[in-house]
Motif scaffolding. Sequence first.
Motif, PDB file in Angstrom:
ATOM      1  N   GLN A  28      -2.923  15.459   6.294  1.00  0.00           N
ATOM      2  CA  GLN A  28      -3.032  14.149   5.640  1.00  0.00           C
ATOM      3  C   GLN A  28      -3.332  13.014   6.615  1.00  0.00           C
ATOM      4  OE1 GLN A  28      -0.904  16.588   4.425  1.00  0.00           O
ATOM      5  NE2 GLN A  28      -2.347  16.716   2.719  1.00  0.00           N
ATOM      6  N   ASP A  29      -3.197  13.252   7.923  1.00  0.00           N
ATOM      7  CA  ASP A  29      -3.568  12.263   8.944  1.00  0.00           C
ATOM      8  C   ASP A  29      -2.863  10.928   8.746  1.00  0.00           C
ATOM      9  OD1 ASP A  29      -4.958  11.383  11.253  1.00  0.00           O
ATOM     10  OD2 ASP A  29      -6.419  10.357   9.989  1.00  0.00           O
ATOM     11  N   LEU A  30      -1.576  10.985   8.486  1.00  0.00           N
ATOM     12  CA  LEU A  30      -0.838   9.741   8.298  1.00  0.00           C
ATOM     13  C   LEU A  30      -0.544   9.030   9.622  1.00  0.00           C
ATOM     14  CD1 LEU A  30       1.475  10.891   5.404  1.00  0.00           C
ATOM     15  CD2 LEU A  30      -0.275   9.117   5.299  1.00  0.00           C
ATOM     16  N   GLU A  31      -0.774   9.720  10.746  1.00  0.00           N
ATOM     17  CA  GLU A  31      -0.665   9.036  12.041  1.00  0.00           C
ATOM     18  C   GLU A  31      -1.644   7.860  12.115  1.00  0.00           C
ATOM     19  OE1 GLU A  31       0.645  13.284  12.876  1.00  0.00           O
ATOM     20  OE2 GLU A  31      -0.898  12.280  11.688  1.00  0.00           O
ATOM     21  N   THR A  32      -2.849   8.061  11.599  1.00  0.00           N
ATOM     22  CA  THR A  32      -3.841   6.981  11.583  1.00  0.00           C
ATOM     23  C   THR A  32      -3.349   5.806  10.740  1.00  0.00           C
ATOM     24  OG1 THR A  32      -5.697   8.489  11.935  1.00  0.00           O
ATOM     25  CG2 THR A  32      -6.199   6.381  10.915  1.00  0.00           C
ATOM     26  N   ALA A  33      -2.724   6.115   9.607  1.00  0.00           N
ATOM     27  CA  ALA A  33      -2.200   5.051   8.743  1.00  0.00           C
ATOM     28  C   ALA A  33      -1.081   4.280   9.436  1.00  0.00           C
ATOM     29  CB  ALA A  33      -1.706   5.648   7.430  1.00  0.00           C
ATOM     30  N   LEU A  34      -0.204   4.991  10.158  1.00  0.00           N
ATOM     31  CA  LEU A  34       0.879   4.315  10.881  1.00  0.00           C
ATOM     32  C   LEU A  34       0.311   3.391  11.954  1.00  0.00           C
ATOM     33  CD1 LEU A  34       3.625   7.055  11.415  1.00  0.00           C
ATOM     34  CD2 LEU A  34       3.456   5.348   9.614  1.00  0.00           C
ATOM     35  N   GLU A  35      -0.681   3.871  12.692  1.00  0.00           N
ATOM     36  CA  GLU A  35      -1.275   3.045  13.740  1.00  0.00           C
ATOM     37  C   GLU A  35      -1.961   1.818  13.142  1.00  0.00           C
ATOM     38  OE1 GLU A  35      -2.579   1.618  17.441  1.00  0.00           O
ATOM     39  OE2 GLU A  35      -0.910   2.890  16.777  1.00  0.00           O
ATOM     40  N   ALA A  36      -2.636   1.996  12.007  1.00  0.00           N
ATOM     41  CA  ALA A  36      -3.273   0.858  11.336  1.00  0.00           C
ATOM     42  C   ALA A  36      -2.221  -0.153  10.878  1.00  0.00           C
ATOM     43  CB  ALA A  36      -4.107   1.347  10.156  1.00  0.00           C
ATOM     44  N   ALA A  37      -1.104   0.346  10.352  1.00  0.00           N
ATOM     45  CA  ALA A  37      -0.022  -0.552   9.928  1.00  0.00           C
ATOM     46  C   ALA A  37       0.545  -1.311  11.125  1.00  0.00           C
ATOM     47  CB  ALA A  37       1.069   0.248   9.227  1.00  0.00           C
ATOM     48  N   ARG A  38       0.663  -0.644  12.264  1.00  0.00           N
ATOM     49  CA  ARG A  38       1.155  -1.323  13.473  1.00  0.00           C
ATOM     50  C   ARG A  38       0.242  -2.486  13.854  1.00  0.00           C
ATOM     51  NH1 ARG A  38       0.280  -1.871  18.573  1.00  0.00           N
ATOM     52  NH2 ARG A  38      -1.615  -0.581  18.491  1.00  0.00           N
ATOM     53  N   MET A  39      -1.057  -2.306  13.644  1.00  0.00           N
ATOM     54  CA  MET A  39      -2.036  -3.334  14.019  1.00  0.00           C
ATOM     55  C   MET A  39      -2.009  -4.553  13.114  1.00  0.00           C
ATOM     56  SD  MET A  39      -5.381  -1.010  14.880  1.00  0.00           S
ATOM     57  CE  MET A  39      -5.427   0.178  16.229  1.00  0.00           C
ATOM     58  N   VAL A  40      -1.381  -4.453  11.945  1.00  0.00           N
ATOM     59  CA  VAL A  40      -1.390  -5.582  10.999  1.00  0.00           C
ATOM     60  C   VAL A  40       0.020  -6.113  10.754  1.00  0.00           C
ATOM     61  CG1 VAL A  40      -3.519  -4.808   9.885  1.00  0.00           C
ATOM     62  CG2 VAL A  40      -1.315  -4.047   8.977  1.00  0.00           C
ATOM     63  N   GLN A  41       0.883  -5.973  11.728  1.00  0.00           N
ATOM     64  CA  GLN A  41       2.258  -6.457  11.550  1.00  0.00           C
ATOM     65  C   GLN A  41       2.325  -7.977  11.458  1.00  0.00           C
ATOM     66  OE1 GLN A  41       5.634  -3.850  13.132  1.00  0.00           O
ATOM     67  NE2 GLN A  41       4.097  -3.625  14.752  1.00  0.00           N
ATOM     68  N   VAL A  72       0.864  -1.175   0.000  1.00  0.00           N
ATOM     69  CA  VAL A  72       0.000   0.000   0.000  1.00  0.00           C
ATOM     70  C   VAL A  72       0.900   1.224   0.000  1.00  0.00           C
ATOM     71  CG1 VAL A  72      -1.772   1.296   1.234  1.00  0.00           C
ATOM     72  CG2 VAL A  72      -1.825  -1.205   1.234  1.00  0.00           C
ATOM     73  N   ILE A  73       0.722   2.085  -0.982  1.00  0.00           N
ATOM     74  CA  ILE A  73       1.599   3.248  -1.107  1.00  0.00           C
ATOM     75  C   ILE A  73       0.815   4.537  -0.906  1.00  0.00           C
ATOM     76  CG2 ILE A  73       3.000   4.605  -2.729  1.00  0.00           C
ATOM     77  CD1 ILE A  73       4.167   2.071  -3.787  1.00  0.00           C
ATOM     78  N   TYR A  74       1.351   5.397  -0.065  1.00  0.00           N
ATOM     79  CA  TYR A  74       0.868   6.770   0.031  1.00  0.00           C
ATOM     80  C   TYR A  74       1.893   7.630  -0.689  1.00  0.00           C
ATOM     81  CZ  TYR A  74      -0.134  11.452   1.558  1.00  0.00           C
ATOM     82  OH  TYR A  74      -0.411  12.797   1.544  1.00  0.00           O
ATOM     83  N   ALA A  75       1.462   8.384  -1.694  1.00  0.00           N
ATOM     84  CA  ALA A  75       2.378   9.245  -2.445  1.00  0.00           C
ATOM     85  C   ALA A  75       1.792  10.649  -2.487  1.00  0.00           C
ATOM     86  CB  ALA A  75       2.590   8.711  -3.860  1.00  0.00           C
ATOM     87  N   GLY A  76       2.462  11.588  -1.850  1.00  0.00           N
ATOM     88  CA  GLY A  76       1.958  12.950  -1.844  1.00  0.00           C
ATOM     89  C   GLY A  76       2.573  13.767  -0.731  1.00  0.00           C
ATOM     90  N   ASN A  77       1.928  14.874  -0.423  1.00  0.00           N
ATOM     91  CA  ASN A  77       2.419  15.765   0.618  1.00  0.00           C
ATOM     92  C   ASN A  77       2.305  15.082   1.981  1.00  0.00           C
ATOM     93  OD1 ASN A  77       3.258  18.195   1.899  1.00  0.00           O
ATOM     94  ND2 ASN A  77       1.126  18.710   2.315  1.00  0.00           N
ATOM     95  N   VAL A  78       3.388  15.113   2.744  1.00  0.00           N
ATOM     96  CA  VAL A  78       3.399  14.520   4.079  1.00  0.00           C
ATOM     97  C   VAL A  78       3.199  15.655   5.082  1.00  0.00           C
ATOM     98  CG1 VAL A  78       4.683  13.062   5.693  1.00  0.00           C
ATOM     99  CG2 VAL A  78       4.940  12.719   3.224  1.00  0.00           C
ATOM    100  N   LEU A  82      -7.055  11.798   4.590  1.00  0.00           N
ATOM    101  CA  LEU A  82      -7.091  13.168   5.090  1.00  0.00           C
ATOM    102  C   LEU A  82      -7.771  13.166   6.453  1.00  0.00           C
ATOM    103  CD1 LEU A  82      -8.228  15.202   1.927  1.00  0.00           C
ATOM    104  CD2 LEU A  82      -6.006  15.401   3.068  1.00  0.00           C
ATOM    105  N   LYS A  83      -7.568  14.229   7.202  1.00  0.00           N
ATOM    106  CA  LYS A  83      -8.237  14.374   8.487  1.00  0.00           C
ATOM    107  C   LYS A  83      -9.744  14.507   8.298  1.00  0.00           C
ATOM    108  CE  LYS A  83      -4.713  16.279  11.590  1.00  0.00           C
ATOM    109  NZ  LYS A  83      -4.883  15.200  12.576  1.00  0.00           N
ATOM    110  N   ASP A  84     -10.467  14.280   9.388  1.00  0.00           N
ATOM    111  CA  ASP A  84     -11.925  14.364   9.351  1.00  0.00           C
ATOM    112  C   ASP A  84     -12.341  15.816   9.570  1.00  0.00           C
ATOM    113  OD1 ASP A  84     -14.577  13.789   9.286  1.00  0.00           O
ATOM    114  OD2 ASP A  84     -14.674  12.932  11.307  1.00  0.00           O
ATOM    115  N   MET A  85     -12.385  16.570   8.470  1.00  0.00           N
ATOM    116  CA  MET A  85     -12.788  17.977   8.513  1.00  0.00           C
ATOM    117  C   MET A  85     -13.868  18.204   7.467  1.00  0.00           C
ATOM    118  SD  MET A  85      -8.991  19.700   8.842  1.00  0.00           S
ATOM    119  CE  MET A  85      -9.648  21.366   8.701  1.00  0.00           C
ATOM    120  N   PRO A  86     -14.862  19.037   7.782  1.00  0.00           N
ATOM    121  CA  PRO A  86     -15.981  19.244   6.838  1.00  0.00           C
ATOM    122  C   PRO A  86     -15.544  19.648   5.437  1.00  0.00           C
ATOM    123  CG  PRO A  86     -16.525  20.182   8.975  1.00  0.00           C
ATOM    124  CD  PRO A  86     -15.091  19.739   9.062  1.00  0.00           C
ATOM    125  N   ILE A  87     -14.491  20.483   5.326  1.00  0.00           N
ATOM    126  CA  ILE A  87     -14.100  20.951   3.993  1.00  0.00           C
ATOM    127  C   ILE A  87     -13.603  19.816   3.112  1.00  0.00           C
ATOM    128  CG2 ILE A  87     -13.533  23.293   4.695  1.00  0.00           C
ATOM    129  CD1 ILE A  87     -10.546  22.406   4.511  1.00  0.00           C
TER     130      ILE A  87
END
Length: 414
Positions: free
Chosen positions: A236-249, A226-232, A305-310
Amino acid sequence: MRKVKILIVSQYYPPEFALIPSELAEQLSTRGHSVRVLTGFPNYPQGKLYAGFKQSWRHTEMQGEVLVRRVPMFIDHSQNGFARFANYLSFAFGAAMATSFARGTDVVYVYATQMTAAAAPQLWRRILGIPYVLHVQDLWPESITGSSIVRSGKVKKLVDRLLGPWLSSVYRCSAGVIAIAPTMRSILAERGVPDEKLHTVFNWAVDSAEVVRGSQEATCAGGLCVIYAGNVGDLQDLETALEAARMVQDLQGFRLVIVGTGVAEKRLRRIAAESDIGNVEFRGRVDPVNMSAIYEESDFQLVTLKDMPIFRGTIPSKLQGSLSKGVPIITNVAGDTTTIVGEEGVGFTAPPEDALALAQVFRNAHSLPDEARKELSRRSRELYLRSMSARAGVDAIEGVLQVATHGENNRGIS
């Protein structure tokens, strides 16, 4: 179709990665229109002037048949709010100082990643009578007040108060406003933009007849990339992605690869190291010309992305980039992005900022049979060609610009 003189105003332009304004300029020029570009000196995303450039007021260059003029600006891409605002405002000032470059233009197209790019076109509308069309990429003021460059609640309220009236006038004086997603169009309508001015045009990616993802032509090796390619960045809420990756080690062969750089990169690297997340890899910045290899490696592209209305009215450009290459999507972006992925059957969706749900999506994607992956890839490419190609986008924008040049009220001041 009548040929017109078009000025494109964009803070970013090649050699920076600025696909939409650059391809629009090239294709409109190929179609016989006279096209000029007003932009800044290249510095994005590192916030450092590119090698070979020296800022000056008289810099012009030719890119194909397109004349490009660059204006000096305060260069910054840090987390310092004052410095970032100085960056945005300095480009607006530089563009206004290049008013002579706009004279004789029939219509101005504004690539509005930052709405401050519209300041000079609004001035030209008033003093030269030139209509302008806004292509809104990010909704202001929320893109500013929702980011980490504005941390104080009092400052956020001040920014809202200062920007609100000006943004209303920018929309009011425009000849047309292009939204990049249906929900964004609805939000702009709620903010008073008349329906006759509003248009929806999906962003596009680098068009290619090549579907590079191996899952369509090769047998999966039992793992999942799974690749994320873009602005870090912070949004972008990549903390959530890291935590999810930790859960599937425990998943054999699972990898989360983060390609790109940005203000959050150091923090995310630290989190991955301190949490001992062994299935996450950081690649840093990759030159756009080398992105085909990234897509070829990817089983799924992560769009988050983060959970924001915009963001319900935002479709990140990486979605189109992935679909164009036949790479299916994993996303937790609420709104239009989730709707497209779900209804078109081109990937998996999860609620925003929910690491447990995203981890389950990773597990579901990992267990997907080869034939099902191939079908997702086929649908992805088909959706892009049908609804999100460069030709479809340029056709639509060309039509909006044509209407703007002869609208009966375009040259009046409203």
